[in-house]
Structure formats: structure tokens, C-alpha cells
Design a protein around this motif. Structure first.
Motif, PDB file in Angstrom:
ATOM      1  N   VAL A   1      -4.827  -4.192  -9.549  1.00  0.00           N
ATOM      2  CA  VAL A   1      -6.556  -4.366  -9.779  1.00  0.00           C
ATOM      3  C   VAL A   1      -7.382  -3.121 -10.325  1.00  0.00           C
ATOM      4  O   VAL A   1      -6.425  -2.168 -10.292  1.00  0.00           O
ATOM      5  CB  VAL A   1      -7.067  -4.666  -8.430  1.00  0.00           C
ATOM      6  CG1 VAL A   1      -9.346  -4.802  -9.111  1.00  0.00           C
ATOM      7  CG2 VAL A   1      -6.993  -6.206  -7.665  1.00  0.00           C
TER       8      VAL A   1
ATOM      9  N   PRO B   1      -7.914  -2.467   2.954  1.00  0.00           N
ATOM     10  CA  PRO B   1      -7.191  -2.221   2.393  1.00  0.00           C
ATOM     11  C   PRO B   1      -6.530  -0.504   1.621  1.00  0.00           C
ATOM     12  O   PRO B   1      -7.467  -0.216   2.612  1.00  0.00           O
ATOM     13  CB  PRO B   1      -8.513  -1.926   1.240  1.00  0.00           C
ATOM     14  CG  PRO B   1     -10.078  -1.789   2.680  1.00  0.00           C
ATOM     15  CD  PRO B   1      -8.980  -2.428   3.524  1.00  0.00           C
ATOM     16  N   GLY B   2      -5.594  -1.474   1.359  1.00  0.00           N
ATOM     17  CA  GLY B   2      -4.773   0.176   0.956  1.00  0.00           C
ATOM     18  C   GLY B   2      -5.539   0.871  -0.265  1.00  0.00           C
ATOM     19  O   GLY B   2      -5.555   2.229  -0.218  1.00  0.00           O
ATOM     20  N   CYS B   3      -5.690   0.658  -0.978  1.00  0.00           N
ATOM     21  CA  CYS B   3      -6.751   1.192  -1.890  1.00  0.00           C
ATOM     22  C   CYS B   3      -8.176   2.075  -1.783  1.00  0.00           C
ATOM     23  O   CYS B   3      -7.650   3.799  -2.139  1.00  0.00           O
ATOM     24  CB  CYS B   3      -7.273   0.105  -3.457  1.00  0.00           C
ATOM     25  SG  CYS B   3      -8.857  -0.509  -1.962  1.00  0.00           S
TER      26      CYS B   3
ATOM     27  N   CYS C   1      -9.342  -9.316  -7.178  1.00  0.00           N
ATOM     28  CA  CYS C   1      -9.297  -8.364  -6.194  1.00  0.00           C
ATOM     29  C   CYS C   1      -9.477  -9.305  -4.954  1.00  0.00           C
ATOM     30  O   CYS C   1     -10.361 -10.361  -4.858  1.00  0.00           O
ATOM     31  CB  CYS C   1     -10.279  -7.366  -6.024  1.00  0.00           C
ATOM     32  SG  CYS C   1     -10.439  -6.229  -5.013  1.00  0.00           S
ATOM     33  N   LEU C   2      -8.042  -8.787  -3.755  1.00  0.00           N
ATOM     34  CA  LEU C   2      -7.724  -9.444  -2.593  1.00  0.00           C
ATOM     35  C   LEU C   2      -8.966  -9.463  -1.664  1.00  0.00           C
ATOM     36  O   LEU C   2      -9.478 -10.480  -0.850  1.00  0.00           O
ATOM     37  CB  LEU C   2      -6.866  -9.601  -2.389  1.00  0.00           C
ATOM     38  CG  LEU C   2      -5.545 -10.168  -3.245  1.00  0.00           C
ATOM     39  CD1 LEU C   2      -3.802  -9.851  -2.603  1.00  0.00           C
ATOM     40  CD2 LEU C   2      -5.753 -11.888  -3.468  1.00  0.00           C
ATOM     41  N   GLN C   3      -9.923  -8.622  -1.774  1.00  0.00           N
ATOM     42  CA  GLN C   3     -11.412  -7.857  -0.403  1.00  0.00           C
ATOM     43  C   GLN C   3     -10.031  -8.059   0.644  1.00  0.00           C
ATOM     44  O   GLN C   3     -10.334  -8.647   1.896  1.00  0.00           O
ATOM     45  CB  GLN C   3     -12.365  -9.784  -0.524  1.00  0.00           C
ATOM     46  CG  GLN C   3     -12.497  -9.313  -1.835  1.00  0.00           C
ATOM     47  CD  GLN C   3     -13.755  -7.807  -1.872  1.00  0.00           C
ATOM     48  OE1 GLN C   3     -14.029  -7.153  -1.445  1.00  0.00           O
ATOM     49  NE2 GLN C   3     -13.623  -7.258  -3.149  1.00  0.00           N
ATOM     50  N   CYS C   4      -8.800  -6.948  -0.151  1.00  0.00           N
ATOM     51  CA  CYS C   4      -8.513  -7.232   2.126  1.00  0.00           C
ATOM     52  C   CYS C   4      -9.101  -6.479   3.153  1.00  0.00           C
ATOM     53  O   CYS C   4     -10.309  -5.722   3.183  1.00  0.00           O
ATOM     54  CB  CYS C   4      -6.989  -5.725   1.311  1.00  0.00           C
ATOM     55  SG  CYS C   4      -6.566  -6.526  -0.132  1.00  0.00           S
TER      56      CYS C   4
ATOM     57  N   CYS D   1      -2.832  -0.348  -4.108  1.00  0.00           N
ATOM     58  CA  CYS D   1      -3.284  -2.165  -3.914  1.00  0.00           C
ATOM     59  C   CYS D   1      -2.147  -2.688  -3.864  1.00  0.00           C
ATOM     60  O   CYS D   1      -1.469  -2.578  -4.668  1.00  0.00           O
ATOM     61  CB  CYS D   1      -3.740  -2.189  -5.615  1.00  0.00           C
ATOM     62  SG  CYS D   1      -4.524  -3.756  -5.738  1.00  0.00           S
ATOM     63  N   VAL D   2      -2.686  -3.306  -3.000  1.00  0.00           N
ATOM     64  CA  VAL D   2      -1.265  -4.414  -2.515  1.00  0.00           C
ATOM     65  C   VAL D   2      -0.891  -4.789  -3.264  1.00  0.00           C
ATOM     66  O   VAL D   2       0.092  -5.762  -3.538  1.00  0.00           O
ATOM     67  CB  VAL D   2      -2.243  -5.173  -1.780  1.00  0.00           C
ATOM     68  CG1 VAL D   2      -2.086  -5.037   0.284  1.00  0.00           C
ATOM     69  CG2 VAL D   2      -3.229  -6.521  -2.020  1.00  0.00           C
TER      70      VAL D   2
ATOM     71  N   ILE E   1      -8.754  -0.652 -11.091  1.00  0.00           N
ATOM     72  CA  ILE E   1      -9.705  -0.414 -10.397  1.00  0.00           C
ATOM     73  C   ILE E   1     -10.728   1.073 -11.175  1.00  0.00           C
ATOM     74  O   ILE E   1     -11.949   0.871 -10.788  1.00  0.00           O
ATOM     75  CB  ILE E   1      -9.648   0.726  -8.671  1.00  0.00           C
ATOM     76  CG1 ILE E   1      -9.067  -0.945  -7.999  1.00  0.00           C
ATOM     77  CG2 ILE E   1     -10.250   1.053  -8.401  1.00  0.00           C
ATOM     78  CD1 ILE E   1      -8.000   0.129  -6.550  1.00  0.00           C
TER      79      ILE E   1
ATOM     80  N   PRO F   1     -13.045  -1.990  -2.052  1.00  0.00           N
ATOM     81  CA  PRO F   1     -13.320  -3.953  -2.284  1.00  0.00           C
ATOM     82  C   PRO F   1     -15.168  -4.381  -1.890  1.00  0.00           C
ATOM     83  O   PRO F   1     -15.423  -4.944  -2.935  1.00  0.00           O
ATOM     84  CB  PRO F   1     -12.591  -4.138  -1.052  1.00  0.00           C
ATOM     85  CG  PRO F   1     -12.058  -2.881  -0.125  1.00  0.00           C
ATOM     86  CD  PRO F   1     -12.318  -1.395  -0.964  1.00  0.00           C
TER      87      PRO F   1
HETATM   88  S1  SF4 Z   1      -6.275  -3.098  -2.261  1.00  0.00           S
HETATM   89 FE1  SF4 Z   1      -6.274  -3.811  -4.144  1.00  0.00          FE
HETATM   90  S2  SF4 Z   1      -6.623  -6.379  -3.739  1.00  0.00           S
HETATM   91 FE2  SF4 Z   1      -7.188  -5.490  -1.937  1.00  0.00          FE
HETATM   92  S3  SF4 Z   1      -9.580  -4.482  -2.070  1.00  0.00           S
HETATM   93 FE3  SF4 Z   1      -7.683  -2.522  -2.686  1.00  0.00          FE
HETATM   94  S4  SF4 Z   1      -8.161  -3.202  -4.903  1.00  0.00           S
HETATM   95 FE4  SF4 Z   1      -8.563  -5.145  -3.986  1.00  0.00          FE
END
Ligand code: SF4
Ligand SMILES: Cc1cc2nc3c(=O)[nH]c(=O)nc-3n(C[C@H](O)[C@H](O)[C@H](O)COP(=O)(O)OP(=O)(O)OC[C@H]3O[C@@H](n4cnc5c(N)ncnc54)[C@H](O)[C@@H]3O)c2cc1C
Ligand SMILES: Cc1cc2nc3c(=O)[nH]c(=O)nc-3n(C[C@H](O)[C@H](O)[C@H](O)COP(=O)(O)OP(=O)(O)OC[C@H]3O[C@@H](n4cnc5c(N)ncnc54)[C@H](O)[C@@H]3O)c2cc1C
Ligand code: FES
Lengths: 465, 282
Positions: free
Chosen positions: A112, A48-50, A42-45, A103-104, A114, A61
Motif C-alpha cells: 500500500v 498489521p506489519g506496517c 489496504c487489507l486492514q490486517c 506491509c503484507v 502509505i 490501518p
Molecule cells: S500491512 Fe499493509 S495491508 Fe496490512 S494494514 Fe498495513 S498497510 Fe494495510
């Protein structure tokens, strides 16, 4: 930025050859090491799109970061702030269309995992006996009745109980859980897990009365005399049939019957359990959704030599989750795409023996955006069968709409409820889940329960409708 | 958990149980039924509510021991419990003033028609009752039926009591006497209900039958109880169990009742073997 591996950490599963002989869960779940490894992808955006893709807005995240740090305890705490049934959602949510789709990483590689991480955190908590019951708010003296114990009703009840209201769930069947108990098979969602999550809801202070049919044992109006508000979460239980000749023949099941016999009544353990089921040799399942996949895979586990999905469009249009389709394929389920049953032929003593089908081709997209199947003339052919499961959908359960004056009902038999509050046209009555939307998903039903709980709490405090 | 308050044998293999079930007793109306599940491994089976004692919260059921579940139920005693009792289910009978009503009960259909006959009588209908059984010792609830009927006729297949013959013979006799019959209610074996419907059809006498297809949830969710009525698919548990006998496709109903013959036999044999073991191999 460290290089992220392209693929999700794979989840170990039961071998297809072995698993079609048992009803045990197919995927084994991540070990701690696997979970940590995956969480580190996980990129810890920052944006976050997720989270946007999650219908109940779990802080994804944040919980993944805790897993990466091996702080599993706080990971599950973060999830549970938004989702009271994580072990279930981690297993059956269509993540590929929700959080994981946004998720990006999904733009370039596998997103990821999830869902798997959610499942891991929930199972870890339970296995380590760390399930904590949040402190109860002081009692408000208000009483709320919930009709139906599926995901919508459970979430609604759990939320309101935490706010200090007295909540009683009335459930028609003898076990609570709705589709989670009677519909989704053991090999995809072990019943012990559902029971565990229901136990949690009970510990929040919710009382559950089973074998109580609202509309028969008591009506909604009668409940309103005893309770300050009522929530209706009765689901989409009315099975559809195709109304084609021969559908009354023995050996033709609705998916609900087939799955209720197997899951709720444990017919696969007959005669240890008293409820029987026909263990067909050649089984055909009509339909292409999750329900159809569940039925086709159940048939194999009941000993079918062939289990065939008959679906009128192509694989691409199948509404079932990709994971379920892949699992079905691995297990040897056959697929007859672009095929429509038109009639059944039976034996002299009334058992189904053949399905007559026609081939279809895809025309222009219809209202659903999917290309419409059109019959190819003179393409009739027959499939030999001894059991058929009709899994073409179901509509809202009609018992309450029929027995509750003052509820506005939509043209598909669904209860009309405000999307932002769950309020119906009847004062004090809220509704949510499949009874409002028609057959949908666990997480959407939960989301509807949560929205209605918030509005109901407001109503109980202000008495403003 | 629902407590059994009393049990009574009415005839060989026919038993009458009183259950403590206040909610159901409160609500029950003639023509409705309950679903019983005895224990954790048990099947859910539908049984008609034969009577209630509303003030005491009591539901009365009469059942015939035919297979594993009803036989097991028959071994229970006052003070025992069943795990689940669900109801009242189905639509109540349409009780109103018709004029002259003929109520026909065959076998365990007699206790099932009893509350209907009584309710019809209470609101002023002339109630003519015909009850039938294979033989004298299987006749049940005769006195109860007499008390709610203006006229009572009894038939037995072997002539050991009442008139020798079938309930439909008696019905034909009434019709041939030119009595104006405004409505017929018939409850009993499918074959009997079919015969009654065929008897009244030429005379256009409205005929209500109470169907007994295999049921599972009995709340309109599984579709196993589907029956063809007037060419349409109906679910007996929520749309019925009563339907217009002239519209019902009895043949498909009879066929579907045989779905689990093989499994029912397996269950029963196993049950009998086990119950012999537990009472010392008698
Ligand atoms: S979009 Fe994907 S990579 Fe970014 S925080 Fe969410 S799970 Fe992590
Ligand atoms: C076989 C199958 C597989 C599925 N697979 C998935 C999946 O993989 N992922 C996913 O997200 N979704 C899946 N779904 C859909 C999902 O399960 C439903 O959208 C969800 O359960 C709806 O929740 P609900 O609370 O609205 O109703 P339900 O879960 O249907 O619960 C309703 C409850 O109300 C009870 N009830 C009904 N009427 C009354 C009454 N009058 N009185 C008292 N109680 C009553 C019912 O007995 C039932 O227990 C699946 C559905 C099925 C049938
Ligand atoms: C609405 C309704 C009301 C009924 N009322 C009465 C009653 O008041 N008294 C009474 O003696 N019987 C009644 N019956 C029939 C009763 O339900 C069956 O006799 C019982 O289910 C048999 O179960 P078993 O395990 O003992 O026998 P089994 O060996 O399982 O079956 C014997 C026969 O009963 C029928 N049957 C089996 N399972 C079911 C089921 N789940 N639902 C319905 N029928 C089934 C089949 O025709 C079968 O061949 C009623 C049935 C219905 C549908
Ligand atoms: S018994 Fe299931 S729909 Fe009637």
C-alpha cells in the motif's frame, strides 16, 4: 476478499524534461479519488506489519480506513497523534524500508502506498484550512530550551509545549527547520510546507529564536541557568572532504554549501537574491546517498549540461532512496559506478577542470554488510568537470560538544545519549537526532525527539535524573 | 531584527556602525566576528567586532564598502534595522602576556586589530603598533590605536602621511634594530598578512593572522571557509579566524577569494543601476 490491484495507484509527476528547468515539486500528490482508490487496497490486517515498521507507530490501518471512507478529517487526526510533521514525512521518509516494507501486500505485489496517503491527508487538511491546534495544558511553570530546529528539536519542542511547559528553540541559521529548510531541495520538499508545519509547532506555544548559535552566543551551561532542561538537536552538519590533492580548487563544493546556497539562500534566483552559486556546465557529484541525488538533480536545474554521480560501489549498494535514484535517472543524471576520485586537476587560475578517478571492484562484505570496494590497479581515467560537489557524508556538529563540559562524546564526535530516554551524561541535558546517531533520517530524528520529550517531562516533574 | 543606533563615515567608503545587540555585546571577545544579513534577499556576510559597549548592549562594526552588500549596508541610517546579526563567531584571540607584541593593521584591518591591541595592552604587554593604508585619507582610527600602543608607526603607500612604504618595511626596520619581538598579530588584506608572515618567518617570530575567506553559515556547516593550515584543512569560521601565519597556505586562500568575481560584478552593477533609479537618476 475483493481482489486487490497489483500496483499502487500511480502518482502523477512533472514531466522530466520540464521539471529539470524549474524547482517546483516533482510529484503532484493524489487527488481525493486516487487516495480513496489506493486506501481501498489496504487489507486492514488484524496484526498489521506496517505499524511495526513505522518508527513512530502511526496507527496506519486506522488512518487508511478513514481515507477509504472519505473521512479525511479523522484520517489526519489519527496520524497527528503520533506524527506532527506528516506532510514532510509523507514526502521524504524512506517508506520502502519502513512501513511499506512490512506491509503484507509487499510479499506478493506492491505494498500500500502509505507514504503517499500520509502526504495526501496532511495536504488535504492544510488546503482545507482545517489545521486544529490542540488545547493547551495548564502551565507547569517549567522552562525548556531546545538547541536546533530540525525535526528532532521541533518534535521535542512541540510535545513538551503540549504538556504545558514553556519551550524556546534556539536556531543558528536565520530560518528554522534544519535540513528540511537548508538541505532537502524545494523540488522534493517545498519550503512552504516546512514553513507551514513550523507554524503549527509555534501555535502549540513554542517560541523560536533564530540567528542564535549555542556554544557562541550562549553556552549550554548558561542556558541551564535560565532553563530547567536543555535538549540538543543540532544535527550532523560538519561536511566531510576526501582530503585528496586539489580539493581546495575553485568550483569544488561540499554538498552542504551547494545545497545551503540553493535552498536557504535561493541562489537559483541570483541576482534577485544576492547569494551566488557557480552554475557549472559539467558537474560531478561524489557520493551515492540522498544528499548526492539532491545535489545532482539541483545541478541540472541550475543549468548543467551533464550531471554525473561518481560512486565507488554499484547501484545496488547506493544508500539513496530508490525513488530518488529513479527520479535522477529520469532526469538524465549520469552514473559512474565503481569509481573513486583520487585527485583534482585545475586550470592556471585555480578552477577545477578534471577529476582523476580509479575503477573499483567489489570484494568481501565489510562491517556495514556491503561488499567492500577495492581499487583496480592501473585503471586511472579522467572526467572533465567545472563544478564538483562532494557528498560523501557529514559528522555531528562539533560546536556544542566542544563547548559543553560534562557531556560524554563518542568517538565519531557524537553526543552519547541513552536510547530510551535521550539523557546525556550531563544532568538536565537531553540529546537526539543526527547529533547522537550521525546522519540518519527525518523520522528517526523525530522519534528521538519524542522519546526525549517523554523522559524530559518525567524529569521536570520529579527532578530525578 | 537588529537596530542600527548610529553611523559614521571614517574615510571614503569606510563606515562605522553601532548596532543594538545585547547578547552579542555581552559575549564578544577580541578577534571574534558577526554575520550580517540585511534583508530577505540578502547575502550573509562576516564582519569583525571592532568594539562593544557591554553595559549598553552595543556592538560596533567598521566596514569597507566593496561590493553590493557592504554598499547597501552603507546606505542604512540610524534607526534602520538589519534582519539578522549572528554572533559572536569564531574563536577569540589568544590574549596573554607575551612581552613585546607588534600589532599590524592594514586598511580596514586597523579597526579589527584595535580590540586585540587594547586587550594585549591591558594585561601588560608592550604593544608596538604599525598601521598602514594606501594614502592619508584612508588612515582610520589613528587616535584610538595611539591610545592603546606604547609605540605607533604609520605607513602610507604614497608617503602622504607617516613613512612612505608598506607595513612590512616598518616591521623589517624594527626587527633590524634588534628589538626582541615576542609575538606579531597582523590583520588586513591577505597579501599583507602573507608578506608579514614571510618577514617574520626567518626570525621565528610567532605570527598570528586573521583570515577572511568567503563564508556562508559561519558555524562550521558548509565548508566554504576551508583553508589549508599546516597541510590540514581547517574551517576558518570555527577553527579560526586566527591562525599561525607561518602555516597558512595564502595562495589557495587568495585564489578561492576570487570564486565569485563575475557574480559580484553582476550584483554590484545591478545595485548601482537600481540605486540611481530610486534617487532620481543622479
Ligand atoms: S500491512 Fe499493509 S495491508 Fe496490512 S494494514 Fe498495513 S498497510 Fe494495510
Ligand atoms: C540533502 C539531504 C537530504 C536528505 N534527504 C532525506 C530524505 O529524503 N529522507 C530522510 O528521512 N532523511 C533525509 N536526510 C536526513 C535528514 O534530513 C536528517 O537525518 C534529519 O534532518 C536530522 O534531524 P536533526 O533534527 O537531528 O538535525 P538537523 O535537521 O540537521 O537540524 C539541526 C539544526 O540545528 C542547528 N544547529 C546546529 N548547531 C547549532 C548550534 N550550536 N546552535 C543553534 N543551532 C544549531 C542547525 O542549524 C540545524 O538547523 C537528508 C539530509 C540531507 C542533508
Ligand atoms: C572573519 C571575517 C571578518 C571580516 N571582517 C571585516 C570587517 O571588519 N570589515 C570589513 O570591511 N570587511 C570584513 N570582512 C570582509 C567582508 O566580509 C567582505 O568585504 C564582504 O563580505 C563583502 O561583501 P560585498 O557583497 O560587499 O562584496 P562582494 O562584491 O560580494 O565581494 C567583495 C570581496 O569580498 C569577499 N567576500 C565576498 N563575499 C564574502 C563572504 N560571504 N564572506 C567573506 N568574504 C566575502 C571576496 O573576497 C570578494 O571578492 C571580513 C571577512 C571575514 C571572513
Ligand atoms: S562558513 Fe561554512 S563552514 Fe565556515
Amino acid at each position: 476478499m475483493a481482489k486487490v490491484s497489483e500496483k499502487k495507484v500511480p502518482m502523477r509527476e512533472q514531466d522530466p524534461k520540464a521539471r529539470i528547468k524549474n524547482f517546483q515539486e516533482v510529484p503532484f500528490g493524489y487527488t481525493e479519488e486516487e487516495a480513496v482508490l489506493e486506501a481501498k487496497r489496504c487489507l486492514q490486517c488484524k496484526k498489521p506489519g506496517c505499524v511495526k515498521g513505522c518508527p513512530v507507530e502511526i496507527d496506519i490501518p486506522a488512518f487508511i480506513a478513514r481515507i477509504a471512507e472519505r473521512d479525511f478529517k479523522n484520517a489526519i487526526k489519527i496520524i497527528k497523534k503520533k506524527n506532527v510533521l506528516p506532510a514532510i514525512c509523507g514526502r521524504v521518509c524512506p517508506q520502502e524500508d519502513q512501513c511499506e516494507k512490512e506491509c503484507v501486500l509487499a510479499k506478493k505485489m506492491e505494498p500500500v502506498a502509505i507514504g503517499r496517503l500520509e502526504r495526501f491527508a496532511a495536504d488535504w487538511e492544510a488546503e482545507n484550512n482545517l489545521v486544529e491546534i490542540p488545547p493547551k495544558q495548564p502551565s507547569t511553570g517549567k522552562r525548556v530550551a531546545v538547541v536546533g530546529s530540525g525535526p528532532a528539536g521541533l518534535v521535542f519542542a512541540g510535545d513538551l509545549a503540549q504538556l504545558g511547559h514553556e519551550v524556546v528553540i534556539f536556531e543558528a541559521l536565520h530560518k528554522p527547520g534544519g535540513v528540511l529548510i537548508y538541505g532537502i531541495p524545494e523540488f522534493r520538499l517545498p519550503k512552504a510546507i516546512v514553513e507551514r508545519e513550523i507554524e503549527y509547532v509555534k501555535q502549540l506555544g513554542v517560541k523560536i529564536i533564530t540567528s542564535f548559535v549555542v556554544g557562541q552566543t550562549k553556552t549550554v551551561d548558561e542556558l541551564l541557568q535560565e532553563f530547567d532542561a536543555v535538549f540538543i538537536g543540532t544535527g550532523a552538519g560538519l561536511p566531510w572532504f576526501m582530503n585528496i590533492p586539489g580539493e581546495h580548487l575553485n568550483g569544488i563544493y561540499s554538498a552542504n554549501e551547494y545545497l545551503v546556497r540553493t535552498n536557504l539562500m535561493k541562489a537559483y534566483l541570483f541576482p534577485e537574491y544576492d547569494t551566488p552559486i557557480v552554475r557549472g556546465r559539467r558537474v560531478a557529484v561524489i557520493g551515492g546517498g540522498n544528499v548526492a541525488m539532491d545535489a545532482a538533480r539541483t545541478a541540472l536545474r541550475l543549468g548543467a549540461e551533464t550531471s554525473t554521480i561518481v560512486y565507488r560501489r554499484s547501484r545496488k549498494e547506493m544508500p539513496a532512496r530508490e525513488e530518488e535514484i529513479v527520479h535522477a535517472e529520469e532526469e538524465g543524471v549520469r552514473f559512474e559506478f565503481l569509481t573513486l576520485p583520487v585527485r583534482y586537476y585545475g586550470t592556471e587560475d585555480g578552477w577545477v577542470k578534471e577529476i582523476e578517478c580509479v575503477r573499483m571492484e567489489l570484494g568481501e562484505p565489510d562491517a556495514s554488510g556491503r561488499r567492500r570496494p577495492i581499487v583496480i590497479p592501473n585503471s586511472e581515467f579522467r572526467i572533465p568537470v567545472d563544478t564538483v560537489v562532494v557528498a560523501i557524508g557529514q559528522s555531528p556538529n562539533p560546536l556544542i560538544p566542544k563547548t559543553t563540559p560534562g557531556l560524554e562524546i563518542g568517538k565519531h564526535g557524537n553526543i552519547m545519549a541513552d536510547e530510551k530516554t535521550g539523557k546525556t551524561t550531563k544532568k538536565g541535558v537531553f540529546a537526539g537526532g543526527d547529533i547522537v546517531t550521525g546522519a540518519a533520517t527525518v523520522i528517526l530524528a523525530m522519534g528521538a525527539g519524542r522519546i526525549a520529550a517523554r523522559a524530559c517531562d518525567e524529569y521536570l516533574k520529579t527532578n530525578i535524573w | 531584527m537588529f537596530k542600527i543606533l548610529s553611523t559614521k563615515a571614517l574615510a571614503p567608503n569606510i563606515k562605522c556602525f553601532e548596532f543594538e545587540a545585547p547578547y552579542i555585546a555581552q559575549k564578544a571577545q577580541p578577534g571574534q566576528f558577526v554575520v550580517v544579513r540585511i534583508n530577505e534577499t540578502g547575502e550573509r556576510i562576516p564582519l569583525t567586532i571592532a568594539d562593544t559597549k557591554k553595559d549598553q548592549g552595543v556592538v560596533i562594526i567598521v566596514f569597507q564598502e566593496v561590493g553590493k552588500t557592504t554598499k547597501l549596508l552603507g546606505t542604512l541610517k540610524a534607526g534602520d534595522y538589519v534582519l539578522d546579526l549572528l554572533g559572536p563567531l569564531g574563536k577569540p584571540s589568544e590574549i596573554k602576556y607575551y612581552g613585546t607584541v607588534v600589532c599590524i593593521g592594514g586598511g580596514v584591518g586597523t579597526p579589527e586589530i584595535y580590540p586585540i591591541a587594547r586587550a594585549l595592552k591591558e594585561i601588560g604587554n608592550k604593544v608596538v603598533t604599525i598601521i598602514g593604508a594606501r594614502t592619508k585619507e584612508l588612515l582610520i582610527m589613528v587616535e584610538e590605536m595611539r591610545s592603546v600602543s606604547d609605540e605607533l608607526y604609520i605607513t602610507t603607500d604614497d608617503g602622504s602621511y607617516g613613512t612612505k612604504g608598506l607595513v612590512t618595511d616598518e616591521l623589517k626596520r624594527l626587527i633590524s634594530q634588534g628589538i626582541k619581538i615576542d609575538k606579531v598579530f597582523a590583520v588586513g588584506p591577505v597579501i599583507m598578512m602573507k608578506a608579514v608572515s614571510e618577514t617574520t618567518r626567518p626570525y621565528n617570530i610567532p605570527t598570528v593572522v586573521s583570515l577572511n575567506p568567503i563564508m556562508l553559515d559561519a558555524t562550521g556547516m558548509c565548508g566554504v571557509c576551508r583553508v589549508e593550515v599546516g597541510g590540514e584543512t581547517k574551517f576558518a569560521c570555527v577553527d579560526g579566524p586566527e591562525f599561525d601565519g607561518h602555516q597558512v597556505n595564502f595562495d589557495t586562500l587568495m585564489m578561492r577569494l576570487k570564486t565569485y568575481l563575475k557574480e559580484e560584478r553582476v550584483s554590484l552593477e545591478l545595485f548601482e543601476k537600481q540605486s540611481h533609479k530610486c534617487c532620481g537618476g543622479q
